[in-house]
Design a protein around this motif. Structure first.
Motif, mmCIF file in Angstrom:
data_model
loop_
_atom_site.group_PDB
_atom_site.id
_atom_site.type_symbol
_atom_site.label_atom_id
_atom_site.label_comp_id
_atom_site.label_asym_id
_atom_site.label_seq_id
_atom_site.Cartn_x
_atom_site.Cartn_y
_atom_site.Cartn_z
ATOM 1 N N TYR A 194 0.802 -1.225 0.000
ATOM 2 C CA TYR A 194 0.000 0.000 0.000
ATOM 3 C C TYR A 194 0.837 1.278 0.000
ATOM 4 C CZ TYR A 194 -3.959 -3.018 1.137
ATOM 5 O OH TYR A 194 -4.928 -3.997 1.110
ATOM 6 N N GLY A 195 2.132 1.152 0.268
ATOM 7 C CA GLY A 195 2.999 2.324 0.348
ATOM 8 C C GLY A 195 3.186 2.778 1.787
ATOM 9 N N LYS A 196 4.391 3.260 2.089
ATOM 10 C CA LYS A 196 4.707 3.659 3.453
ATOM 11 C C LYS A 196 3.860 4.823 3.933
ATOM 12 C CE LYS A 196 9.502 2.027 3.541
ATOM 13 N NZ LYS A 196 10.921 2.393 3.734
ATOM 14 N N ASP A 197 3.536 5.761 3.026
ATOM 15 C CA ASP A 197 2.750 6.930 3.433
ATOM 16 C C ASP A 197 1.351 6.520 3.891
ATOM 17 O OD1 ASP A 197 4.879 8.541 2.863
ATOM 18 O OD2 ASP A 197 4.114 9.214 0.920
ATOM 19 N N GLN A 198 0.736 5.604 3.144
ATOM 20 C CA GLN A 198 -0.601 5.153 3.517
ATOM 21 C C GLN A 198 -0.578 4.407 4.850
ATOM 22 O OE1 GLN A 198 -3.921 5.500 1.940
ATOM 23 N NE2 GLN A 198 -4.129 4.946 4.100
ATOM 24 N N VAL A 199 0.400 3.546 5.030
ATOM 25 C CA VAL A 199 0.496 2.791 6.277
ATOM 26 C C VAL A 199 0.765 3.723 7.450
ATOM 27 C CG1 VAL A 199 1.821 1.033 7.524
ATOM 28 C CG2 VAL A 199 1.198 0.670 5.135
ATOM 29 N N GLU A 200 1.569 4.750 7.215
ATOM 30 C CA GLU A 200 1.830 5.724 8.270
ATOM 31 C C GLU A 200 0.554 6.448 8.677
ATOM 32 O OE1 GLU A 200 4.519 7.643 10.974
ATOM 33 O OE2 GLU A 200 4.598 5.805 9.782
ATOM 34 N N LEU A 201 -0.315 6.754 7.699
ATOM 35 C CA LEU A 201 -1.610 7.372 8.017
ATOM 36 C C LEU A 201 -2.466 6.422 8.847
ATOM 37 C CD1 LEU A 201 -2.590 9.145 4.660
ATOM 38 C CD2 LEU A 201 -2.063 10.239 6.845
ATOM 39 N N TRP A 202 -2.518 5.167 8.447
ATOM 40 C CA TRP A 202 -3.303 4.190 9.212
ATOM 41 C C TRP A 202 -2.780 4.056 10.635
ATOM 42 C CZ3 TRP A 202 -3.081 0.157 4.698
ATOM 43 C CH2 TRP A 202 -4.139 0.420 3.801
ATOM 44 N N ARG A 203 -1.475 4.118 10.799
ATOM 45 C CA ARG A 203 -0.873 3.885 12.117
ATOM 46 C C ARG A 203 -0.896 5.118 13.016
ATOM 47 N NH1 ARG A 203 4.900 1.406 12.246
ATOM 48 N NH2 ARG A 203 4.260 1.202 14.421
ATOM 49 N N ARG A 204 -0.636 6.303 12.472
ATOM 50 C CA ARG A 204 -0.340 7.452 13.316
ATOM 51 C C ARG A 204 -1.337 8.597 13.244
ATOM 52 N NH1 ARG A 204 2.797 5.637 16.989
ATOM 53 N NH2 ARG A 204 3.355 7.762 17.514
ATOM 54 N N SER A 205 -2.172 8.642 12.197
ATOM 55 C CA SER A 205 -3.097 9.769 12.091
ATOM 56 C C SER A 205 -4.190 9.673 13.149
ATOM 57 C CB SER A 205 -3.728 9.823 10.702
ATOM 58 O OG SER A 205 -4.605 8.729 10.512
ATOM 59 N N PHE A 206 -4.889 10.759 13.377
ATOM 60 C CA PHE A 206 -5.912 10.804 14.418
ATOM 61 C C PHE A 206 -7.260 10.281 13.934
ATOM 62 C CE2 PHE A 206 -9.101 13.311 16.937
ATOM 63 C CZ PHE A 206 -8.884 12.652 18.141
ATOM 64 N N LYS A 207 -7.636 10.599 12.690
ATOM 65 C CA LYS A 207 -8.983 10.316 12.228
ATOM 66 C C LYS A 207 -9.106 9.160 11.228
ATOM 67 C CE LYS A 207 -10.802 15.034 12.795
ATOM 68 N NZ LYS A 207 -11.922 14.689 13.703
ATOM 69 N N ILE A 208 -8.029 8.755 10.608
ATOM 70 C CA ILE A 208 -8.113 7.765 9.526
ATOM 71 C C ILE A 208 -8.079 6.346 10.077
ATOM 72 C CG2 ILE A 208 -6.986 6.885 7.446
ATOM 73 C CD1 ILE A 208 -6.000 9.723 6.927
ATOM 74 N N LYS A 209 -9.061 5.532 9.660
ATOM 75 C CA LYS A 209 -9.158 4.141 10.094
ATOM 76 C C LYS A 209 -8.457 3.220 9.099
ATOM 77 C CE LYS A 209 -13.827 4.630 12.022
ATOM 78 N NZ LYS A 209 -15.185 4.033 12.042
ATOM 79 N N PRO A 210 -7.918 2.114 9.576
ATOM 80 C CA PRO A 210 -7.458 1.065 8.661
ATOM 81 C C PRO A 210 -8.663 0.420 7.977
ATOM 82 C CG PRO A 210 -6.518 0.795 10.869
ATOM 83 C CD PRO A 210 -7.610 1.802 10.978
ATOM 84 N N PRO A 211 -8.440 -0.387 6.940
ATOM 85 C CA PRO A 211 -9.554 -1.095 6.294
ATOM 86 C C PRO A 211 -10.311 -1.958 7.304
ATOM 87 C CG PRO A 211 -7.535 -1.305 5.009
ATOM 88 C CD PRO A 211 -7.144 -0.677 6.294
ATOM 89 N N SER A 212 -11.624 -2.043 7.127
ATOM 90 C CA SER A 212 -12.467 -2.788 8.061
ATOM 91 C C SER A 212 -12.210 -4.287 7.984
ATOM 92 C CB SER A 212 -13.946 -2.510 7.776
ATOM 93 O OG SER A 212 -14.238 -1.153 8.008
ATOM 94 N N LEU A 213 -12.399 -4.951 9.098
ATOM 95 C CA LEU A 213 -12.288 -6.407 9.169
ATOM 96 C C LEU A 213 -13.650 -7.005 8.841
ATOM 97 C CD1 LEU A 213 -10.541 -8.883 9.907
ATOM 98 C CD2 LEU A 213 -11.360 -8.628 12.257
ATOM 99 N N LYS A 214 -13.775 -7.633 7.673
ATOM 100 C CA LYS A 214 -15.062 -8.175 7.250
ATOM 101 C C LYS A 214 -15.467 -9.363 8.109
ATOM 102 C CE LYS A 214 -14.494 -6.606 2.475
ATOM 103 N NZ LYS A 214 -14.369 -6.999 1.042
#
Length: 227
Positions: free
Chosen positions: A106-126
């Motif tokens: 997914y790219g390091k920038d996207q993973v960093e958003l999932w890990r460290r941002s305040f509002k962004i969620k990782p993909p949902s667990l179906k």
């Protein structure tokens, strides 16, 4: 005159060593994690810090860290409250995946958003039923059951616990220990210290390092430091 709170992130888990997203997956401490937990207890004992009550999550890596700490300070008898409100944030579909492999996909920038941002969620667990069927989470209303969480979502379950249960105990001069997880403790720190959404992304809570909060009579933070 001040009152004190100590927070500790659990020791290194097996999945920490494997560089996996853990979230609500109930993985155990590693051998290193047990050593870290004992060391945290020894540090508290050396500094003559004791407690009247402790809080932890429903996850064994935090619970077992707490056990080791309380054994070291000879306070295994104090009341311990376990609650899902202190669980690690739910990492959704990322749980169990290797962080480096996810970064490649997914790219390091996207993973960093999932890990460290305040509002962004990782993909949902179906396939979230494994958690929904777990008896420890029976109190969570089905429609409110998370399949992924941002740090903001985590804060929304940590802060009510702080306001309704923990803060009143501190006001009554109870000495409180919280042993939990990187993100649930980041959420608490954000609330206690009024950290901005931008700055909270830079805050890291290291494993098994006691952090002391000192408060004034209004339970406003006057000092924070590592032991």
């Amino acid at each position: 005159m001040f009152v004190r709170l100590v927070i500790i992130r659990h020791g290194t888990s097996i999945w920490n060593q494997l560089n996996k997203f853990t979230g609500w997956t109930d993985v155990p401490l590693s051998k290193e994690g047990y050593i870290e937990a004992k060391k945290a207890g020894k540090i508290l004992k050396k500094n003559r810090i004791t407690f009247d009550v402790a809080y932890t999550s429903f996850l064994k890596r935090a619970i077992h860290t707490l056990w080791e700490v309380l054994k070291e300070i000879d306070k295994s008898w104090i009341p311990v409250y376990k609650t899902w409100n202190l669980n690690e944030r739910h990492y959704g579909a990322l749980q169990g995946l290797n962080k480096e492999e996810v970064s490649k996909e997914y790219g390091k920038d996207q993973v960093e958003l999932w890990r460290r941002s305040f509002k962004i969620k990782p993909p949902s667990l179906k396939e979230n039923s494994v958690f929904m069927k777990d008896v420890r989470y029976n109190t969570i209303i089905k429609k409110n059951f998370p399949d992924s969480e941002s740090l903001e979502d985590t804060l929304k379950r940590v802060v009510p616990l702080w306001k309704e249960e923990i803060k009143p105990k501190i006001k009554r001069k109870n000495k409180v220990l919280i042993v939990a997880h990187g993100n649930s403790l980041r959420a608490l720190a954000k609330h206690l210290e009024n950290i901005s959404e931008e700055s909270i992304s830079k805050l890291n809570i290291p494993t098994a390092k006691p952090i002391v909060y000192e408060f004034d009579r209004n339970i406003d933070v006057i000092n924070r430091y590592y032991l």
